[in-house]
Design a protein around this motif. Structure first.
Motif, PDB file in Angstrom:
ATOM      1  N   THR A   1      33.406  30.659  51.931  1.00 36.44           N
ATOM      2  CA  THR A   1      34.227  30.146  50.845  1.00 36.44           C
ATOM      3  C   THR A   1      35.662  30.043  51.337  1.00 36.44           C
ATOM      4  O   THR A   1      36.164  30.954  51.977  1.00 36.44           O
ATOM      5  CB  THR A   1      34.142  31.073  49.611  1.00 36.44           C
ATOM      6  OG1 THR A   1      32.778  31.141  49.205  1.00 36.44           O
ATOM      7  CG2 THR A   1      34.988  30.546  48.463  1.00 36.44           C
TER       8      THR A   1
ATOM      9  N   GLU B   1      39.765  28.160  50.447  1.00 37.69           N
ATOM     10  CA  GLU B   1      40.664  27.580  49.452  1.00 37.69           C
ATOM     11  C   GLU B   1      41.037  26.172  49.885  1.00 37.69           C
ATOM     12  O   GLU B   1      41.102  25.878  51.074  1.00 37.69           O
ATOM     13  CB  GLU B   1      41.962  28.391  49.374  1.00 37.69           C
ATOM     14  CG  GLU B   1      41.781  29.823  48.974  1.00 37.69           C
ATOM     15  CD  GLU B   1      43.087  30.592  49.116  1.00 37.69           C
ATOM     16  OE1 GLU B   1      44.164  29.962  49.098  1.00 37.69           O
ATOM     17  OE2 GLU B   1      43.013  31.818  49.252  1.00 37.69           O
ATOM     18  N   SER B   2      41.312  25.320  48.919  1.00 40.58           N
ATOM     19  CA  SER B   2      41.794  23.973  49.226  1.00 40.58           C
ATOM     20  C   SER B   2      43.037  24.076  50.105  1.00 40.58           C
ATOM     21  O   SER B   2      43.892  24.922  49.889  1.00 40.58           O
ATOM     22  CB  SER B   2      42.166  23.227  47.936  1.00 40.58           C
ATOM     23  OG  SER B   2      41.019  22.931  47.208  1.00 40.58           O
TER      24      SER B   2
ATOM     25  N   GLN C   1      43.117  24.929  53.286  1.00 38.83           N
ATOM     26  CA  GLN C   1      42.910  25.775  54.470  1.00 38.83           C
ATOM     27  C   GLN C   1      42.223  25.002  55.582  1.00 38.83           C
ATOM     28  O   GLN C   1      41.565  23.988  55.344  1.00 38.83           O
ATOM     29  CB  GLN C   1      42.001  26.953  54.133  1.00 38.83           C
ATOM     30  CG  GLN C   1      42.662  28.121  53.495  1.00 38.83           C
ATOM     31  CD  GLN C   1      41.678  29.286  53.419  1.00 38.83           C
ATOM     32  OE1 GLN C   1      40.538  29.121  53.048  1.00 38.83           O
ATOM     33  NE2 GLN C   1      42.156  30.453  53.768  1.00 38.83           N
TER      34      GLN C   1
ATOM     35  N   THR D   1      37.969  20.210  47.719  1.00 38.50           N
ATOM     36  CA  THR D   1      36.736  20.510  46.988  1.00 38.50           C
ATOM     37  C   THR D   1      35.641  19.494  47.316  1.00 38.50           C
ATOM     38  O   THR D   1      34.460  19.818  47.222  1.00 38.50           O
ATOM     39  CB  THR D   1      36.991  20.552  45.469  1.00 38.50           C
ATOM     40  OG1 THR D   1      37.609  19.331  45.072  1.00 38.50           O
ATOM     41  CG2 THR D   1      37.874  21.726  45.093  1.00 38.50           C
TER      42      THR D   1
ATOM     43  N   LEU E   1      37.332  26.434  46.909  1.00 36.18           N
ATOM     44  CA  LEU E   1      37.934  26.773  45.622  1.00 36.18           C
ATOM     45  C   LEU E   1      39.365  26.262  45.572  1.00 36.18           C
ATOM     46  O   LEU E   1      40.087  26.337  46.566  1.00 36.18           O
ATOM     47  CB  LEU E   1      37.933  28.294  45.430  1.00 36.18           C
ATOM     48  CG  LEU E   1      36.575  28.979  45.563  1.00 36.18           C
ATOM     49  CD1 LEU E   1      36.736  30.482  45.506  1.00 36.18           C
ATOM     50  CD2 LEU E   1      35.626  28.490  44.486  1.00 36.18           C
ATOM     51  N   PRO E   2      39.799  25.785  44.433  1.00 35.26           N
ATOM     52  CA  PRO E   2      41.183  25.312  44.335  1.00 35.26           C
ATOM     53  C   PRO E   2      42.163  26.472  44.223  1.00 35.26           C
ATOM     54  O   PRO E   2      42.212  27.141  43.206  1.00 35.26           O
ATOM     55  CB  PRO E   2      41.191  24.450  43.069  1.00 35.26           C
ATOM     56  CG  PRO E   2      40.033  24.929  42.264  1.00 35.26           C
ATOM     57  CD  PRO E   2      39.044  25.520  43.213  1.00 35.26           C
ATOM     58  N   GLY E   3      42.888  26.765  45.304  1.00 40.73           N
ATOM     59  CA  GLY E   3      44.014  27.682  45.301  1.00 40.73           C
ATOM     60  C   GLY E   3      43.821  29.128  44.920  1.00 40.73           C
ATOM     61  O   GLY E   3      44.733  29.718  44.406  1.00 40.73           O
ATOM     62  N   GLN E   4      42.658  29.737  45.160  1.00 40.57           N
ATOM     63  CA  GLN E   4      42.510  31.165  44.889  1.00 40.57           C
ATOM     64  C   GLN E   4      42.955  31.950  46.107  1.00 40.57           C
ATOM     65  O   GLN E   4      43.020  31.435  47.209  1.00 40.57           O
ATOM     66  CB  GLN E   4      41.060  31.517  44.572  1.00 40.57           C
ATOM     67  CG  GLN E   4      40.621  30.976  43.238  1.00 40.57           C
ATOM     68  CD  GLN E   4      39.345  31.651  42.779  1.00 40.57           C
ATOM     69  OE1 GLN E   4      38.742  32.422  43.490  1.00 40.57           O
ATOM     70  NE2 GLN E   4      38.951  31.356  41.566  1.00 40.57           N
ATOM     71  N   THR E   5      43.253  33.230  45.878  1.00 42.80           N
ATOM     72  CA  THR E   5      43.656  34.075  47.001  1.00 42.80           C
ATOM     73  C   THR E   5      42.630  35.160  47.207  1.00 42.80           C
ATOM     74  O   THR E   5      41.857  35.488  46.333  1.00 42.80           O
ATOM     75  CB  THR E   5      45.021  34.734  46.744  1.00 42.80           C
ATOM     76  OG1 THR E   5      44.917  35.518  45.549  1.00 42.80           O
ATOM     77  CG2 THR E   5      46.114  33.707  46.613  1.00 42.80           C
TER      78      THR E   5
ATOM     79  N   HIS F   1      40.418  36.954  53.913  1.00 41.84           N
ATOM     80  CA  HIS F   1      39.805  35.873  54.662  1.00 41.84           C
ATOM     81  C   HIS F   1      39.250  36.400  55.965  1.00 41.84           C
ATOM     82  O   HIS F   1      39.766  37.340  56.546  1.00 41.84           O
ATOM     83  CB  HIS F   1      40.831  34.771  54.953  1.00 41.84           C
ATOM     84  CG  HIS F   1      41.414  34.215  53.694  1.00 41.84           C
ATOM     85  ND1 HIS F   1      40.719  33.371  52.879  1.00 41.84           N
ATOM     86  CD2 HIS F   1      42.614  34.418  53.102  1.00 41.84           C
ATOM     87  CE1 HIS F   1      41.474  33.060  51.832  1.00 41.84           C
ATOM     88  NE2 HIS F   1      42.613  33.679  51.951  1.00 41.84           N
TER      89      HIS F   1
ATOM     90  N   LYS G   1      36.604  32.681  53.518  1.00 38.30           N
ATOM     91  CA  LYS G   1      36.288  33.943  52.884  1.00 38.30           C
ATOM     92  C   LYS G   1      34.788  34.111  52.948  1.00 38.30           C
ATOM     93  O   LYS G   1      34.052  33.273  52.473  1.00 38.30           O
ATOM     94  CB  LYS G   1      36.750  33.920  51.423  1.00 38.30           C
ATOM     95  CG  LYS G   1      37.588  35.062  51.072  1.00 38.30           C
ATOM     96  CD  LYS G   1      38.225  35.036  49.732  1.00 38.30           C
ATOM     97  CE  LYS G   1      37.612  34.233  48.665  1.00 38.30           C
ATOM     98  NZ  LYS G   1      38.304  34.304  47.411  1.00 38.30           N
TER      99      LYS G   1
END
Length: 196
Positions: A29, A31-32, A34, A104, A140-144, A147, A153
């Motif tokens: 997984t 983030e957008s 990356q 995405t 995923l859009p912009g989660q933290t 990693h 992730k």
């Protein structure tokens, strides 16, 4: 069967269960935005063609590397100038894919295939063999969060193992306790001597 034998059988079955759950496709997984590396390891260095594909994009591919260069002819438009091999010389069979600036729309199941030196060569590399690696990419859009070293992730198999491990351990412990308790009751019953 005594409780010790039962515990041994339970432990063996539990180990096989964990190995079965951890087998299968890997899930990453990201983030957008990356950059993500999708790992793939070929069995040896005699690689002449590498193909990364996604079934939902066929007949186009994500990346085709042949004759020591990229082949953009049938590459899906959305991956042009965004993908690379981690090691173009493919030392030790490393044919991992680097996917830059993920969105995405990049989510999906990626498959890695290779042609080895001496195998039949075709102009187009869509292999009819099983992939050597299958990776599910979630974006995923912009989660933290934490990693992995490959830029993604880790998800899927580790989370699945943990979520199944706790209930399975509790179940095994409950079964062992019940067997032990029944065994103790049977011992007490066998040692009971009625008054004369």
């Amino acid at each position: 069967m005594n409780p010790g034998q039962f515990c041994g059988i339970c432990a063996t079955l539990f180990t096989h269960f964990i190995l079965l759950v951890s087998a299968g496709q890997k899930t990453i997984t990201a983030e957008s935005g990356q950059n993500v590396t999708l790992p793939c390891q070929a069995p040896h260095n005699n690689i002449i063609v590498v193909e990364w594909s996604r079934a939902d994009l066929q007949p186009d591919y994500v990346l085709l590397y042949r004759d020591e260069r990229f082949d953009p002819e049938n590459q899906h438009q959305s991956f042009k100038n965004r993908v690379d091999l981690q090691d173009r010389q493919m030392k030790d069979g490393d044919v991992s894919l680097i996917l830059n600036n993920v969105t995405t729309a990049d989510a999906g199941t990626y498959e890695c295939r290779v042609f080895m030196r001496g195998a039949n060569r075709r102009k187009r590399a869509h292999l009819k063999t099983e992939p050597i690696t299958t990776i599910r990419l979630n974006v995923l859009p912009g989660q933290t969060g934490g990693h992995t070293e490959d830029g993604g992730k880790e998800d899927g198999s580790v989370g699945l193992i943990v979520s199944l491990l706790v209930p399975a351990v509790l179940l095994v412990a409950a079964v062992v306790f019940l067997i032990y308790r029944k065994h103790k009751q049977q011992q007490n019953k066998d040692s009971y001597q009625p008054p004369a």
